[in-house]
Write an enzyme that holds these catalytic residues in place. Structure first.
Site, PDB file in Angstrom:
ATOM      1  N   ARG A 304     -14.296  -4.693   9.380  1.00 54.06           N
ATOM      2  CA  ARG A 304     -13.395  -3.783   8.671  1.00 54.06           C
ATOM      3  C   ARG A 304     -14.222  -2.362   8.398  1.00 54.06           C
ATOM      4  O   ARG A 304     -14.884  -2.497   7.474  1.00 54.06           O
ATOM      5  CB  ARG A 304     -12.747  -4.393   7.560  1.00 54.06           C
ATOM      6  CG  ARG A 304     -12.065  -5.726   7.729  1.00 54.06           C
ATOM      7  CD  ARG A 304     -10.539  -5.514   8.261  1.00 54.06           C
ATOM      8  NE  ARG A 304     -10.230  -6.763   8.818  1.00 54.06           N
ATOM      9  CZ  ARG A 304      -9.283  -7.799   7.928  1.00 54.06           C
ATOM     10  NH1 ARG A 304      -8.930  -7.527   6.724  1.00 54.06           N
ATOM     11  NH2 ARG A 304      -8.836  -8.835   8.748  1.00 54.06           N
ATOM     12  N   GLU A 306     -13.320  -0.009   6.812  1.00 53.54           N
ATOM     13  CA  GLU A 306     -12.701   0.468   5.472  1.00 53.54           C
ATOM     14  C   GLU A 306     -13.565   1.094   4.670  1.00 53.54           C
ATOM     15  O   GLU A 306     -14.673   0.294   4.072  1.00 53.54           O
ATOM     16  CB  GLU A 306     -12.092  -0.622   4.625  1.00 53.54           C
ATOM     17  CG  GLU A 306     -10.723  -1.056   5.346  1.00 53.54           C
ATOM     18  CD  GLU A 306      -9.973  -2.372   4.361  1.00 53.54           C
ATOM     19  OE1 GLU A 306      -9.927  -1.913   3.124  1.00 53.54           O
ATOM     20  OE2 GLU A 306      -9.873  -3.185   4.892  1.00 53.54           O
ATOM     21  N   ARG A 312     -15.088  -6.178  -4.134  1.00 50.31           N
ATOM     22  CA  ARG A 312     -14.633  -7.383  -3.363  1.00 50.31           C
ATOM     23  C   ARG A 312     -14.384  -6.853  -1.595  1.00 50.31           C
ATOM     24  O   ARG A 312     -14.082  -7.757  -1.063  1.00 50.31           O
ATOM     25  CB  ARG A 312     -13.445  -7.837  -3.654  1.00 50.31           C
ATOM     26  CG  ARG A 312     -12.145  -6.850  -3.904  1.00 50.31           C
ATOM     27  CD  ARG A 312     -10.898  -7.451  -4.157  1.00 50.31           C
ATOM     28  NE  ARG A 312      -9.788  -6.592  -3.763  1.00 50.31           N
ATOM     29  CZ  ARG A 312      -8.510  -7.180  -3.912  1.00 50.31           C
ATOM     30  NH1 ARG A 312      -8.211  -8.299  -4.197  1.00 50.31           N
ATOM     31  NH2 ARG A 312      -7.467  -6.310  -3.483  1.00 50.31           N
ATOM     32  N   HIS A 313     -14.817  -5.618  -1.219  1.00 46.06           N
ATOM     33  CA  HIS A 313     -14.709  -5.451   0.010  1.00 46.06           C
ATOM     34  C   HIS A 313     -16.121  -5.341   0.692  1.00 46.06           C
ATOM     35  O   HIS A 313     -17.107  -4.665   0.309  1.00 46.06           O
ATOM     36  CB  HIS A 313     -14.092  -4.009   0.079  1.00 46.06           C
ATOM     37  CG  HIS A 313     -12.514  -4.105  -0.041  1.00 46.06           C
ATOM     38  ND1 HIS A 313     -11.931  -3.757  -1.284  1.00 46.06           N
ATOM     39  CD2 HIS A 313     -11.601  -4.333   0.749  1.00 46.06           C
ATOM     40  CE1 HIS A 313     -10.686  -3.847  -1.172  1.00 46.06           C
ATOM     41  NE2 HIS A 313     -10.675  -4.096   0.081  1.00 46.06           N
ATOM     42  N   GLU A 455      -6.662 -12.016  -4.072  1.00 49.17           N
ATOM     43  CA  GLU A 455      -6.316 -12.398  -2.779  1.00 49.17           C
ATOM     44  C   GLU A 455      -7.334 -12.897  -1.920  1.00 49.17           C
ATOM     45  O   GLU A 455      -8.581 -12.326  -1.848  1.00 49.17           O
ATOM     46  CB  GLU A 455      -5.724 -11.217  -1.984  1.00 49.17           C
ATOM     47  CG  GLU A 455      -5.071 -11.656  -0.748  1.00 49.17           C
ATOM     48  CD  GLU A 455      -5.559 -10.514   0.369  1.00 49.17           C
ATOM     49  OE1 GLU A 455      -5.764 -10.864   1.388  1.00 49.17           O
ATOM     50  OE2 GLU A 455      -5.291  -9.203   0.294  1.00 49.17           O
ATOM     51  N   SER A 458      -4.513 -14.097   3.779  1.00 51.45           N
ATOM     52  CA  SER A 458      -3.217 -13.326   4.027  1.00 51.45           C
ATOM     53  C   SER A 458      -2.818 -14.252   5.400  1.00 51.45           C
ATOM     54  O   SER A 458      -3.678 -14.447   6.246  1.00 51.45           O
ATOM     55  CB  SER A 458      -3.664 -11.938   4.379  1.00 51.45           C
ATOM     56  OG  SER A 458      -2.406 -10.996   4.303  1.00 51.45           O
ATOM     57  N   ARG A 506     -15.400 -13.957  -0.590  1.00 53.68           N
ATOM     58  CA  ARG A 506     -14.379 -13.951  -1.738  1.00 53.68           C
ATOM     59  C   ARG A 506     -14.202 -15.570  -2.108  1.00 53.68           C
ATOM     60  O   ARG A 506     -14.042 -15.459  -3.593  1.00 53.68           O
ATOM     61  CB  ARG A 506     -13.129 -13.324  -1.351  1.00 53.68           C
ATOM     62  CG  ARG A 506     -13.029 -12.078  -1.214  1.00 53.68           C
ATOM     63  CD  ARG A 506     -11.923 -11.662  -1.193  1.00 53.68           C
ATOM     64  NE  ARG A 506     -11.916 -10.034  -0.719  1.00 53.68           N
ATOM     65  CZ  ARG A 506     -10.638  -9.067  -0.559  1.00 53.68           C
ATOM     66  NH1 ARG A 506      -9.571  -9.769  -0.783  1.00 53.68           N
ATOM     67  NH2 ARG A 506     -10.892  -8.104  -0.129  1.00 53.68           N
TER      68      ARG A 506
END
Length: 532
Positions: A304, A306, A312-313, A455, A458, A506
């Site tokens: 990812r 991002e 948490r990323h 979360e 998903s 996670r």
């Protein structure tokens, strides 16, 4: 007597007194030199005698590097197996020198092997010489040693070691691999609970130092426990799904179009064109369902792009992905996934208690709670609970991180569970391949799963009709040419299906109640870290 004669006599007396003083001084110096010479001779004799008398010289030392020269008929016993049942037995152990402390004619060592350690004692006697004790005391921390010793029961428990009821009385000791004297971080600092270090003015190790020296940090009892438990998550995930009739698949990570249709994707040069690193195995899992594999899962890296520097990323993490065909309702899939998660939680609780306790010593947390069957709330119910708690948010707005955490706390207070499902998300906040809700098109047949208010999964029912898929992709402004092979796989009959993707790091972080995903990623990748 004249004045001059008096003066002359006085000068003579003074001269005599001075020469007496000088004589005394000379005598003293001569005595001192003789004593020094005697002492040196004695020391030399002692040293010479000691060299001759080192009866244990073959019982310790630094042997040649192991280059597979020979196969020794020697069984090494695991540190965790050193129990009172083995008392009085002579055993060989290979371990690291965790600490050493010399005291007179003996040296205490703590020998560490992964998350287990045992006290060892080298004492002057018929098996160990003074020189052997000195050698043991000078072995650098973190060196690997082969030790032969007698397992001996202790009267008082050794609180600082995992093997509290026994110690090892060393008879032989050889250094297999010597560590450099200066370590980039001290292991005892790295396992110290954060608050404790501050109170006592002792050092703790910050996260960047840990990650820069990850090989040392991974040796700590806490890191060993974290990653052994994480291995358990993968094992339980695979075993549970295999028993449910799922097939494990492997999917490509270099792809021609962004999996999620978004911008958070890494571009790589691919010969004369460009390709992308897969943000998810999504499209391939679905193609396998269209190819009649019925139920599939995969474990592999997910990328990812991002620029998120949060707790948490990560830019690369391990995805535990599930996809399955269902009969009439996507809740069949939700039930299958939640049951898999419950089996994982039970397995961790029952089989990894030692690891959980080890992590809790440094990072205390409440035991993880879950319900059977798993609690499932609708998105609108979650929004109502948040509004009741004073949060202002729109009906079709996605949950922000603070709101997710708050909802987690509210759910824990009301239902006493750390794990729940939030179902029926607004369609606007989900990817193009999500099936719209048949009754209210503002919502969708999609869901997230949460652990301790964060979360971890998903998922959704996927659109399995080519025409509807084209409409949804067009609505999201996705280049249809780039996902042609994906759309085509639904033109020849596709069963209704749903699935989801779970982040391994996670799950591990939240199950153990840790506060940063980098603690549960062995070699984490984030926007600021590409090494080690």
């Amino acid at each position: 007597m004249t004045n001059e004669e008096v003066k002359g006599a006085a000068a003579e007396e003074e001269q005599q007194a001075q020469s007496k003083k000088g004589l005394k001084k000379q005598q003293k110096e001569a005595e001192k030199a003789a004593k020094k010479a005697e002492k040196q001779a004695k020391l030399a004799a002692e040293q010479h005698g000691a060299e001759e008398e080192d009866f244990a010289k073959d019982r310790y030392g630094v042997p040649p590097m192991i280059q597979s020269q020979q196969k020794l008929d020697r069984t090494l016993v695991r540190v965790q197996d050193l129990t009172p049942e083995k008392a009085e037995r002579l055993v060989w152990v290979r371990a690291r020198v965790h600490t050493s402390r010399a005291k007179g004619k003996q040296c205490f060592l703590v020998l560490r092997q992964q998350q287990f350690n045992v006290q060892a004692l080298v004492a002057v006697g018929d098996r160990a010489s003074k020189q052997m004790v000195k050698f043991a005391a000078n072995i650098t921390k973190e060196s690997i040693v082969d030790v032969e010793g007698v397992v001996t029961k202790v009267e008082q428990k050794i609180e600082s070691c995992s093997q509290q009821d026994v110690e090892l009385h060393v008879e032989r000791m050889f250094v297999v691999s010597q560590a450099e004297p200066r370590l980039p971080l001290q292991l005892e600092d790295a396992v110290r609970p954060e608050g404790e270090g501050d109170e006592e003015g002792r050092a703790t190790v910050n996260q960047d130092t840990r990650l820069d020296n990850r090989v040392i940090d991974l040796r700590t009892t806490t890191s060993q426990a974290i990653f052994r438990l994480q291995s358990g998550v993968c094992l339980l995930f695979r075993d549970t799904l295999t028993n449910k009739g799922f097939v494990e698949i492997q999917t490509p990570k270099i792809i021609s179009a962004a999996s999620e249709g978004g911008a958070n994707v890494f571009t790589v040069s691919y010969f004369k064109t460009s390709a992308y690193l897969a943000q998810s195995p999504q499209l391939y899992k679905q193609m396998c369902i269209c190819a009649d594999f019925d139920k599939v899962f995969c474990v592999g890296p997910v990328f990812r792009a991002e620029d998120s520097n949060t707790h948490r990323h990560l830019t690369e993490f391990v995805g535990l992905d599930i996809e399955m065909a269902f009969d009439y309702h996507y809740h069949e899939v939700i039930e299958s996934i939640t049951d898999t998660m419950v089996q994982i939680f039970k397995g961790l609780r029952d089989r990894f208690q030692t690891e959980i306790e080890t992590v809790n010593k440094q990072y205390p947390s409440e035991p993880f709670k879950f319900l059977e069957p798993t609690l499932r709330l609708e998105f609108t119910e979650g929004v109502a609970m948040l509004r009741e708690a004073g949060v202002e948010m729109g009906d079709e707005e996605d949950l922000s991180t603070p709101n997710e955490k708050l909802l987690g706390r509210l759910v824990k207070e009301k239902y006493d569970t750390d794990f729940y499902v939030l179902d029926k998300y607004p369609l606007a906040v989900r990817p193009f391949y999500t099936m719209p809700d048949p009754i209210d098109p503002k919502y969708s047949n999609s869901y997230d799963m949460f652990m301790r208010g964060e979360e971890i999964l998903s998922g959704a029912q996927r659109v399995h009709d080519a025409q509807l898929l084209i409409e949804r992709a067009t609505h999201h402004s996705i280049d249809l040419e780039k996902i042609k092979s994906y759309i085509d796989s639904f033109r020849y009959g596709a069963p209704p299906h749903a699935g989801g993707g779970i982040g391994l790091e996670r799950v591990t972080m939240l199950y153990l109640g840790l506060h940063n995903v980098r603690q549960t990623s062995m070699f984490p990748r984030d926007p600021k870290r590409l090494t080690p």
